[in-house]
Scaffold this active site. Sequence first.
Site, mmCIF file in Angstrom:
data_model
loop_
_atom_site.group_PDB
_atom_site.id
_atom_site.type_symbol
_atom_site.label_atom_id
_atom_site.label_comp_id
_atom_site.label_asym_id
_atom_site.label_seq_id
_atom_site.Cartn_x
_atom_site.Cartn_y
_atom_site.Cartn_z
ATOM 1 N N ASP A 67 0.808 -1.213 0.000
ATOM 2 C CA ASP A 67 0.000 0.000 0.000
ATOM 3 C C ASP A 67 0.846 1.270 0.000
ATOM 4 O O ASP A 67 2.064 1.222 0.223
ATOM 5 C CB ASP A 67 -0.962 -0.003 1.202
ATOM 6 N N ASN A 136 -7.469 -3.661 14.231
ATOM 7 C CA ASN A 136 -8.850 -4.040 13.885
ATOM 8 C C ASN A 136 -8.866 -5.193 12.873
ATOM 9 O O ASN A 136 -9.882 -5.463 12.256
ATOM 10 C CB ASN A 136 -9.613 -2.822 13.344
ATOM 11 N N HIS A 138 -7.043 -5.329 10.131
ATOM 12 C CA HIS A 138 -6.782 -4.972 8.734
ATOM 13 C C HIS A 138 -5.437 -5.523 8.264
ATOM 14 O O HIS A 138 -4.510 -5.712 9.031
ATOM 15 C CB HIS A 138 -6.951 -3.469 8.461
ATOM 16 N N GLU A 143 -9.780 -2.320 5.350
ATOM 17 C CA GLU A 143 -10.451 -2.053 6.617
ATOM 18 C C GLU A 143 -11.688 -2.937 6.778
ATOM 19 O O GLU A 143 -12.202 -3.479 5.795
ATOM 20 C CB GLU A 143 -10.859 -0.567 6.652
#
Length: 242
Positions: A67, A136, A138, A143
């Site tokens: 990313d 979380n 990810h 997400e």
Amino acid sequence: MKIIKARDYSDMSRKAANIISAQIIMKPNCVLGLATGSTPIGTYAQLVEWYQKGDLDFSEVTTVNLDEYKGLDRENEQSYYYFMNDKLFRRVNISLERTFLPDGMEPDSDKACRDYNRVIAEAGGVDLQLLGLGHNGHIGFNEPGMAFEAETHCVNLTESTMKANQRFFSSMEDVPRQAYTMGIKTIMQAKKILVVVSGADKAAIVKEAFFGPITPQVQASVLQLHNDVTVVADEAALSEIG
Ligand code: GLP
């Protein structure tokens, strides 16, 4: 899924680096999928050390990163290009023309993502994908709730991810709100996947992601469906697993 228990962060880093170096030795012209975040820093440092000792040769390796922030250029110290160059690329004999990240400065999201999908396809796909794990669940910047079918796409970062990233920027306003990331589909096409996780603050998400139900709410849970995943985690990160 293979779970390898490491004593602590440096043991995790060494074990992960061992797996990556085995990949480079077995296939010198391999395609490595790379990750940023604080977790893999020790892994990169170990690879650099072995390179300096003459045990590793990156001259034929291609890398594709997961990313990049949208809107940050390569000279920006918070860009993932800068991170990769600083931690690995400039420290080993990799050829920079074979290091790829999504183009954060391409304002047209569709084009940036299309171009990056093409880069990965032309490289012949990823042999070994390194992943960190967000609090979380990810992976990359995928997400909670994101479709598993996605290839490279532009994401609006969640409040929690922006807060987690805030420590690297002078103010919350400077934290990028969007990023380009490989999608779950792209990640799942890697031949092998290596996940590194460290610290007690990741223990709950490790349990959920790798021992809980497979759901887009916990993106990393999809890795349970991949047939060659190795998780290298330290004792603290595995502390909630019996
Ligand atoms: C960022 C990156 C992820 C990384 C995550 C966890 O959001 N885009 O690829 O896995 O942070 O980072 P850390 O390893 O610092 O916990």
